[in-house]
Design a protein around this motif. Structure first.
Motif, short mmCIF file in Angstrom:
data_model
loop_
_atom_site.label_atom_id
_atom_site.label_comp_id
_atom_site.label_asym_id
_atom_site.label_seq_id
_atom_site.Cartn_x
_atom_site.Cartn_y
_atom_site.Cartn_z
N HIS C 67 37.29 40.60 52.74
CA HIS C 67 37.42 41.63 51.73
C HIS C 67 38.88 42.04 51.55
O HIS C 67 39.42 42.11 50.45
N GLY C 70 41.05 38.98 50.42
CA GLY C 70 40.75 38.71 49.02
C GLY C 70 41.45 39.71 48.12
O GLY C 70 41.99 39.36 47.07
N GLY C 71 41.43 40.97 48.54
CA GLY C 71 42.11 42.01 47.78
C GLY C 71 43.59 41.73 47.67
O GLY C 71 44.19 41.84 46.60
N LEU C 73 45.12 38.94 47.63
CA LEU C 73 45.38 37.87 46.68
C LEU C 73 45.43 38.41 45.25
O LEU C 73 46.19 37.93 44.41
N ARG C 74 44.58 39.42 45.01
CA ARG C 74 44.59 40.02 43.67
C ARG C 74 45.58 41.19 43.59
O ARG C 74 45.51 42.01 42.68
N LEU C 75 46.43 41.28 44.61
CA LEU C 75 47.41 42.36 44.71
C LEU C 75 46.74 43.72 44.78
O LEU C 75 47.30 44.74 44.39
N ASP C 76 45.49 43.73 45.27
CA ASP C 76 44.79 44.99 45.48
C ASP C 76 44.85 45.30 46.97
O ASP C 76 44.23 44.61 47.77
N SER C 284 48.68 46.24 55.23
CA SER C 284 49.26 45.85 53.94
C SER C 284 50.78 45.82 53.99
O SER C 284 51.41 44.91 53.46
#
Lengths: 289, 493, 315
Positions: C67, C70-71, C73-76, C284
């Motif tokens: 989770h 994956g986030g 990778l989407r810059l989340d 992060s």
């Protein structure tokens, strides 16, 4: 900076003569010996007991009674600086030991085997180097708790890839030499050649890197202790003393000045020593310095 | 260099003179040590949340004043039924939340029901445990029913975690607090400062200040220069350390030492050998010298305590003489416990100066009776999980800042691991006692049991070191709860 | 060439993935429960459990990793546990302090180091050189946080020229904001300048001994022109390499300095987040810093390859 070394083909007398005419080496050696001596003396004698708190004498300015003044618990700062030397040296030395003990065999192995082993080592090296060292040290001590031993581990881990890289580079150059080919022809195995021929020939290289890492280790220990993650009380450490001093800069600046000077002098001494050794053993040194 | 300093000082003075010639100031910058993680007092335990928001942004039914007394808040008056079970609150009318919506009895019902709900994340949920029903009778009347008489109910409703929030904005309060108070949030620069501005629609007496900025200043190294340079004009509780003397002698500042509810104690794991032996705990109590600890860990300002009770509160009994500092006696106690050669133990210290400094002093003092302490510094997160939750500790130092919390020694599973039926009975009787004299008597009894039985070594009451510009008025002297109530703060000339 | 670049890229990506696993694993074994920390002493075990569920801390390990990764990778970057705002917002605010600080420090160190390096190289072995290099040795040995304390004492406490710490925010105006970055930047820059000065000097000396420099001088070009025009330009490669490394170091290395000066930068945020067990923030930011280091190393590698094609074979 990359350092290139050729084999010391000079006589011992020649090296010694160079050593005694090299200013960096002499000053560095003198300072280093002084600090080591202070650390050793602290085992048998310090002006005051550093574990005893005398609240009535707190934050006294330097005087004939307390040459470096006292801290916020009334402890003698000179005594604490002396005992702190012990801690700094121990942490940095063991951390260098860890780095050499694990890094050199790994680097040597990678150079000797090449191929997959080499590739794997370099990738792990990349990984470790990608983490800002201080940050990782903070995380390591956050997991295992602060303390001198964990500080050693945290600093030591970052010495491993450094020595692995130096050993690998040094060993790769030696492996192409003729006398290695001769040894191989004589039927010696890779491990034996590494120990008997490669290691002695990269020893000086490792020695120089060792003094550099030693100095960096002292700085790193101070930094970790400064953020409260190094040696714990009652064991004094230079970085911790600076942390305690920070909030008292206005009222007791001597609490910051003396431990700071101790760090500067020690690191300076080690760096000069390292430079000196490199100069003496590097034939190109005459030109460069 | 000297000359430079003089010129600069002169320039600063003339600047200051120029500004004071104008009307009285209406802005204030306060220093706070810890940044609140968010601004919702009903959703987080951090004391800094209350410091910023209590009475300023959020209000409760009642409010606690500077002296720890209960005053009317959003409720202008109340009546209690004869059996002590039903409280009927009459609310102020014309009260508005910061988003413009009107405040009514429904909001009170919502807030209390939310706090006591099964899935409540209110950090002080136990304050609401005795409520069985909340009814909004009409927009300005609320009826709260309890499961029995409760001596401290009105006091509890004035606590930080009991403030009233609106249903529509409750979930956003962490970031955009919407309360009924005289100030509203203007801007929060995370990591540096929080700015409140005057709420011009306030229902009560308007605040004198137009703007109040809470600037985060973690310790003395930054606090002292910031105060001396005028960047910050007030500290409700200043991390001043050794510089306090210098500030006290400076006529520009008022230094007001007040009391808090913070009992600073050497907590003991009472179930863990050898601390399960009374004689060992008595030895610890006799071996420590409070005055040296107070000098080193609290600037010499903390008041010595002999039990778990604030010297400022009604019912306090001075029990500091029960175990006077006496090394010989301490050694006797150890001998009695069969430990004349001493023993080793760990001392876990959370990251606050009183604990880290006090811990070193205690380590040095206990060494004299042969008790060797190994100091283990821990972060708050580790302290909470290792010490508080898992009871994995021998000794620790912590200040219990919750008001009137002597009952913690009777809570099952509390980290002291202390279980004394006699003490539990006293606390049980206290819970239902409403008569004032009876309450004080029971409180005294509870204090005495703790003082003699030493479930913890009682060190000192944390002082509140108030430091502010001498021209500033209305700051709280004491901290019955950790709040920087700015409603009456103003500049004078 | 393309094959080489591709290989470097793949290795960089692999390193990133490995690093993310390491970071996640470290955070997993970090003692302390963020939920308990947020709720405090009076909360019950049930409440803590409830909050843990809400925060998604009770989901299986692998699921949580996927989770999170994956986030990324989407810059989340997810939401901060403590501040309960998106991590990306926090990071943006903090980068606005740390990045200018690192850039100012880098600029300062370059401005000091290059002239000193040139000066020393041109007076090799003479008194000026010895003095400058002695000073550089000293600079390398000074812990930057101690130097920072001394600076605070001199310029803030004693002379009242700059604030002792804190950051008013860029909204307060460029000058007040810059003013509070001056001391930290100087404290960071000095040891870096000392290192850079030494590198610049030895690189320049090496270049000055090359044949084409001798030729240039033999042609009668004045020494100064040779030194600055030919010498420095060719000595730039090692200097730039060190600069790149230093920039990465400065971005992360501000942790201690930001704590000394109470600057709300990345370093302070990460330090706070570790103590508050705001795991998602720590993860992060560490990943962000790791990615920055890898990227800079990649750029350095590429520039090497472009300058010196022989190196490609050796990698």
């Amino acid at each position: 900076m990359t350092m290139r070394f050729d084999l010391p083909e000079e006589t011992l007398a020649g090296v010694l003569a160079k050593a005694f005419s090299n200013r960096s080496f002499l000053i560095g050696l003198a300072i280093t010996l002084l600090i080591v001596a202070v650390a050793l003396i602290s085992f048998v004698w310090t002006p005051y007991d550093v574990t005893r708190l005398v609240i009535a004498d707190k934050t006294q300015a330097p005087s004939w009674v307390h040459w470096f003044g006292t801290d916020h618990f009334g402890r003698d700062i000179l005594s604490m600086v002396m005992v702190g030397a012990r801690n700094s040296i121990a942490v940095a030395l063991v951390a260098v030991g860890i780095g050499m003990g694990i890094g050199v065999p790994l680097g040597g192995l990678a150079a000797a085997r090449g191929g997959l082993a080499d590739e794997a080592l370099m990738r792990v090296n990349d990984l470790v180097f990608a983490f800002p060292a201080l940050l990782s040290a903070i995380m390591i001590t956050a997991i295992f708790g602060p303390g001198a031993v964990n500080a050693i581990i945290a600093i030591g881990i970052f010495n491993i890839p450094v020595f692995a890289r130096v050993a690998r580079a040094g060993a790769l150059a030696i492996w192409t030499r003729e006398f290695i080919l001769a040894a191989r022809a004589a039927g010696k195995g890779v491990t034996r050649i590494s120990i008997e021929h490669i290691l002695p020939n990269i020893a000086t290289l490792l020695l120089v890197q060792g003094t550099i890492q030693f100095a960096l280790g002292i700085l790193a220990e101070a930094g970790l202790s400064y953020v409260g993650l190094g040696a714990q009380p009652p064991m004094p450490s230079w970085g911790r003393m600076l942390f305690d001093a920070q909030t008292r800069m206005v009222t007791a600046p001597w609490m910051a000045i003396f431990p700071g000077m101790a760090i500067v002098v020690t690191v300076l001494g080690l760096n000069l020593l390292g430079d000196g050794i490199a100069d003496i053993l590097d034939p190109k040194s005459r030109r460069r310095r | 260099m000297k000359l430079w300093k003089t010129i600069l000082a002169a320039a600063a003075l003339s600047l200051a003179a120029a500004t004071s010639a104008l009307a009285a100031r209406t802005d204030l910058t306060l220093g706070i040590v810890l940044e609140p993680p968010h601004l919702d007092p009903t959703a987080g335990a951090a004391a800094a949340i209350g410091e910023v928001t209590y009475a300023n942004v959020f209000e409760g039914l009642t409010r606690i004043d500077d002296n720890g007394q209960v005053q009317p808040g959003l409720a202008e008056s109340w009546a209690v039924s004869d059996d002590g079970k039903v409280y009927t609150f009459k609310l102020h009318s014309g009260v508005k939340f910061h988003d413009g919506s009107a405040f009514s009895a429904d909001d009170v019902k919502f807030s209390l029901d939310r706090a006591r709900a099964k899935d409540s994340l209110n950090p002080q949920k136990q304050l609401f445990a005795h409520i069985t029903d909340v009814t909004a009778v009409d927009p300005t009347i609320v009826k709260v029913t309890l499961d029995g008489p409760q001596g401290s109910f009105l006091y509890n409703m004035g606590q930080v975690a009991a403030v009233i929030v609106a249903k529509r904005s409750a979930d956003g309060n962490k970031d955009k607090p919407i309360g009924t108070g005289p100030f509203k949030l203007d801007h929060w620069a995370k990591g540096s400062e929080i700015t409140l501005v005057k709420n011009t629609e306030y229902w009560g007496t308007a605040a004198a200040l137009d703007k109040a900025t809470f600037r985060i200043v973690p310790d003395a190294a930054a606090a002292v220069p910031a105060l001396l340079s005028g960047d910050i004009q007030a500290f409700a509780n200043m991390p001043a350390q050794d510089a306090l003397g210098q500030i006290q002698s400076d006529p520009r500042f008022s230094v007001v030492i007040g009391s808090t509810e913070g009992e600073t104690i050497l907590s003991i794991n009472n179930k863990k050998p050898p601390f399960d032996k009374l004689a060992v705990r008595q030895a610890l109590a006799s071996a420590i010298d409070r005055s040296a600890i107070i000098a080193a860990a609290s600037n010499g300002l903390g008041k010595p305590i002999g039990s778990h009770f604030s010297p400022g509160d009604a019912g306090y009994v001075d029990l500091t003489g029960v175990y006077p500092h006496d090394i010989a006696k301490a050694k006797e106690y150890l001998k009695e416990a069969g430990l004349e050669n001493g023993f080793s133990a760990t001392l876990k210290l959370p990251p606050v100066p009183y604990a880290r400094d006090g811990g070193q002093v205690i380590q040095s003092q206990l060494k004299e009776i042969g008790v060797n302490l190994q100091i283990i510094p821990v972060e708050w997160a580790e302290w909470l999980s290792q010490v508080f939750t898992n009871k994995d500790y021998d000794l620790t130092i912590v200040s219990h800042v919750e008001p009137n919390d002597i009952d913690i020694y009777s809570r099952p599973g509390y980290y002291f691991q202390y279980d004394n039926p006699k003490f539990n009975d006293v606390i049980k009787a206290l819970g239902t006692a409403v008569d004032k004299d009876k309450r004080l008597e029971l409180l005294g009894e509870a204090q005495k049991i703790l003082a003699h039985d030493v479930p913890a070594v009682y060190l000192f009451e944390l002082p509140k070191i108030g430091v502010w510009d001498a021209k500033l008025q209305g700051m709280w002297t004491n901290w019955p709860i950790e709040a920087d109530d700015l409603t009456k703060v103003k500049w004078t000339d | 060439m393309t094959a080489y670049l591709l290989k470097r890229l793949i290795i960089a990506a692999l390193t990133l993935v490995l690093a993310s696993m390491v970071v996640f694993a470290i955070m997993e074994v970090l003692p302390g429960d963020p939920a308990r920390l947020m709720l405090g002493l009076n909360a019950s075990a049930d409440q803590v459990e409830l909050l843990r569920n809400q925060m998604g801390l009770n989901a299986p390990l692998v699921l949580r990793y996927l989770h999170w990764a994956g986030g990324l990778l989407r810059l989340d970057f997810g939401r901060s546990y403590t501040y309960s705002v998106p991590v990306i917002d926090l990071v943006r605010e903090r980068v606005a302090v740390s990045l200018p600080l690192a850039l100012i420090a880098l600029a300062l160190s370059t401005i000091i180091a290059i002239p000193v390096g040139v000066f020393s190289a041109s007076r090799q072995g003479r008194a000026g050189d010895t003095l400058a290099m002695g000073a550089a040795q000293l600079g390398v040995a000074v812990p930057n946080f101690w130097f920072a304390l001394i600076l605070i004492y001199l310029f803030a406490v004693w002379l009242h020229l700059v604030p002792a710490g804190g950051f008013p925010g860029w909204n307060a105006g460029i000058w007040p904001a810059l003013k509070s970055l001056i001391l930290p930047a100087v404290a960071l820059a000095l040891p870096q300048a000392a290192i850079l000065g030494r590198v610049a000097r030895s690189a320049l000396i090496e270049v000055l001994n090359e044949d084409y420099i001798r030729t240039a001088r033999a042609k009668g070009l004045p020494y100064r022109a040779v030194l600055w025009r030919h010498g420095l330009r060719n000595a730039m490669i090692p200097v730039l390499t060190i600069l790149g490394l230093q920039f990465a170091f400065l971005l992360a290395g501000t942790i201690i300095i930001e704590n000394v000066f109470y600057l709300p930068g990345l370093g302070r945020l990460i330090f706070q987040a570790i103590t508050q067990r705001d795991l998602i923030v720590v993860e992060s930011i560490v990943m962000l810093l790791v990615a920055a280091v890898i990227l800079i190393n990649l750029l350095v590698d590429f520039s090497y390859a472009i300058v010196d094609p022989r190196l490609r074979g050796r990698q």
